[in-house]
Design a protein around this motif. Structure first.
Motif, mmCIF file in Angstrom:
data_model
loop_
_atom_site.group_PDB
_atom_site.id
_atom_site.type_symbol
_atom_site.label_atom_id
_atom_site.label_comp_id
_atom_site.label_asym_id
_atom_site.label_seq_id
_atom_site.Cartn_x
_atom_site.Cartn_y
_atom_site.Cartn_z
ATOM 1 N N UNK A 187 0.831 -1.207 0.000
ATOM 2 C CA UNK A 187 0.000 0.000 0.000
ATOM 3 C C UNK A 187 0.867 1.259 0.000
ATOM 4 N N UNK A 188 1.979 1.216 0.755
ATOM 5 C CA UNK A 188 2.878 2.373 0.799
ATOM 6 C C UNK A 188 3.467 2.651 -0.576
ATOM 7 N N UNK A 189 3.817 1.588 -1.312
ATOM 8 C CA UNK A 189 4.390 1.770 -2.652
ATOM 9 C C UNK A 189 3.312 2.235 -3.629
ATOM 10 N N UNK A 190 2.096 1.759 -3.473
ATOM 11 C CA UNK A 190 0.992 2.238 -4.313
ATOM 12 C C UNK A 190 0.783 3.735 -4.106
ATOM 13 N N UNK A 191 0.858 4.193 -2.852
ATOM 14 C CA UNK A 191 0.717 5.623 -2.577
ATOM 15 C C UNK A 191 1.811 6.426 -3.275
ATOM 16 N N UNK A 192 3.038 5.886 -3.270
ATOM 17 C CA UNK A 192 4.128 6.567 -3.965
ATOM 18 C C UNK A 192 3.866 6.616 -5.468
ATOM 19 N N UNK A 193 3.374 5.499 -6.014
ATOM 20 C CA UNK A 193 3.084 5.456 -7.448
ATOM 21 C C UNK A 193 1.976 6.445 -7.803
ATOM 22 N N UNK A 194 0.972 6.557 -6.931
ATOM 23 C CA UNK A 194 -0.108 7.522 -7.166
ATOM 24 C C UNK A 194 0.429 8.943 -7.139
ATOM 25 N N UNK A 195 1.304 9.200 -6.169
ATOM 26 C CA UNK A 195 1.877 10.541 -6.081
ATOM 27 C C UNK A 195 2.726 10.843 -7.320
ATOM 28 N N UNK A 196 3.526 9.858 -7.741
ATOM 29 C CA UNK A 196 4.371 10.051 -8.922
ATOM 30 C C UNK A 196 3.515 10.321 -10.155
ATOM 31 N N UNK A 197 2.377 9.636 -10.235
ATOM 32 C CA UNK A 197 1.473 9.829 -11.364
ATOM 33 C C UNK A 197 0.896 11.242 -11.366
ATOM 34 N N UNK A 198 0.483 11.716 -10.179
ATOM 35 C CA UNK A 198 -0.064 13.070 -10.079
ATOM 36 C C UNK A 198 1.021 14.114 -10.344
ATOM 37 N N UNK A 199 2.222 13.851 -9.807
ATOM 38 C CA UNK A 199 3.323 14.795 -10.001
ATOM 39 C C UNK A 199 3.689 14.913 -11.473
ATOM 40 N N UNK A 200 3.653 13.786 -12.170
ATOM 41 C CA UNK A 200 3.975 13.827 -13.598
ATOM 42 C C UNK A 200 2.907 14.618 -14.348
ATOM 43 N N UNK A 201 1.652 14.473 -13.911
ATOM 44 C CA UNK A 201 0.573 15.183 -14.582
ATOM 45 C C UNK A 201 0.711 16.695 -14.424
ATOM 46 N N UNK A 202 1.190 17.119 -13.287
ATOM 47 C CA UNK A 202 1.350 18.560 -13.076
ATOM 48 C C UNK A 202 2.799 19.011 -13.217
ATOM 49 N N UNK A 203 3.671 18.038 -13.644
ATOM 50 C CA UNK A 203 5.085 18.340 -13.939
ATOM 51 C C UNK A 203 5.800 18.990 -12.777
ATOM 52 N N UNK A 204 5.694 18.388 -11.614
ATOM 53 C CA UNK A 204 6.448 18.906 -10.454
ATOM 54 C C UNK A 204 5.976 18.266 -9.181
ATOM 55 N N UNK A 205 6.719 18.550 -8.090
ATOM 56 C CA UNK A 205 6.335 18.071 -6.769
ATOM 57 C C UNK A 205 7.405 17.231 -6.128
ATOM 58 N N UNK A 206 7.374 17.165 -4.819
ATOM 59 C CA UNK A 206 8.316 16.359 -4.032
ATOM 60 C C UNK A 206 7.713 14.991 -3.747
ATOM 61 N N UNK A 207 8.549 13.995 -3.569
ATOM 62 C CA UNK A 207 8.086 12.639 -3.332
ATOM 63 C C UNK A 207 7.415 12.460 -1.980
ATOM 64 N N UNK A 208 6.290 11.716 -1.955
ATOM 65 C CA UNK A 208 5.584 11.417 -0.723
ATOM 66 C C UNK A 208 6.346 10.342 0.036
ATOM 67 N N UNK A 209 6.678 10.636 1.295
ATOM 68 C CA UNK A 209 7.406 9.673 2.123
ATOM 69 C C UNK A 209 8.674 9.182 1.426
ATOM 70 N N UNK A 210 9.303 10.062 0.704
ATOM 71 C CA UNK A 210 10.518 9.700 -0.036
ATOM 72 C C UNK A 210 11.638 10.617 0.406
ATOM 73 N N UNK A 211 12.688 10.020 0.952
ATOM 74 C CA UNK A 211 13.784 10.784 1.531
ATOM 75 C C UNK A 211 15.019 10.658 0.640
#
Length: 280
Positions: A73-97
């Motif tokens: 589930x944690x990796x799915x959340x990251x994939x969802x965030x990456x998908x949204x970030x790509x759509x808006x062309x920016x953003x920092x990773x969720x729970x990603x250090x």
């Protein structure tokens, strides 16, 4: 997948996680693909981040691999965030250090350009030097720096070793960290690694005056895959940060080229390191 796809560091971390799940179960790409209904080519592209990993595909892999629910589930959340970030062309990773991930990029890179302002570059630090810098009160960062050293040491013996170009001011050699014995050992180690054909060490002498990127240390990493852009890594005692926008990483590359022109040549730099060691 768009032809100009460039994987972010978050997407690459997701790919490594997917590959790790498969490796833990000792499955080949073909075997894993058959279980989940993917072609081995698709699975390979997901693991190597040459195409985005859709959240639903990550979920399917987590289910088929019988990964503990909170983990997938944690990796799915990251994939969802990456998908949204790509759509808006920016953003920092969720729970990603980035500070925790940096050693992975060092292991994957083909070229590492490091500019430091007050410390020996992390890949060259001896444990005693690192411990003295952190004063034994930051075990997490100490462990991360150890992983960076190990990643570089592992790559040093590869058929295609990681090339390291390091530039730093003379003050780094004169700052006696950990006492004379620790500092001398560190300088001798620096001399030793600088003899390796994949390593270039240059020192900016005290008389050089102002120089490019003064006061702004950074590490610039280059990679073998076309889909993986250069990444600049910046770190303070608070956090690490990746910079991936090509225009910004190009600025780092230009600054580094100017730094190399300003610094002493490798032979003169080695002499200066030896002189600093002899003074201890």
């Amino acid at each position: 997948m768009p032809k100009d796809f460039r994987a972010t560091t978050l997407e690459r971390a997701i790919g490594r996680q997917l590959a790790g799940w498969r490796d833990e179960r000792e499955l080949s790409l073909t075997e894993a693909g058959q279980r989940v209904g993917f072609s081995s080519a698709k699975l390979s592209m997901m693991e190597n981040a040459v195409q985005p990993s859709a959240p639903v595909d990550v979920m399917a892999l987590g289910y088929v691999y019988k990964v503990p629910t909170p983990e997938w589930q944690a990796v799915v959340l990251r994939a969802q965030y990456a998908e949204r970030a790509r759509a808006r062309a920016g953003g920092d990773g969720l729970n990603f250090d980035p500070a925790a991930d940096f050693a992975n990029l060092v292991f994957e890179a083909t070229l590492l350009r490091a500019f430091t302002t007050d410390l020996v570059p992390a890949v060259f630090q001896l444990p005693g030097y690192t411990n003295a810098v952190l004063q034994d009160d930051d075990p997490v960062r100490t462990a991360r720096l150890a992983m960076v050293r190990e990643a570089w040491a592992t790559r040093l013996t590869d058929k295609d070793p990681l090339a390291v170009q390091a530039v730093f001011p003379e003050a780094v050699l004169r700052q006696v960290i950990g006492g004379p014995r620790v500092m001398k050992a560190q300088l001798l180690h620096l001399m030793e690694v600088s003899e390796h054909e994949a390593v270039t060490v240059q020192v900016v002498p005290r008389g050089a005056g102002a120089y490019p990127a003064m006061g702004s240390p950074f590490t610039l990493l280059g990679f073998p895959h076309r889909q993986h852009n250069d990444v600049a890594y910046l770190e303070t005692f608070i956090k690490g940060e990746y910079v991936e926008e090509p225009g910004l990483t190009e600025q780092c590359a230009l600054r580094f080229a100017s730094l190399r022109e300003t610094a002493l040549g490798t032979g003169e730099s080695l002499e200066l390191i030896a002189e600093a060691a002899a003074d201890l």
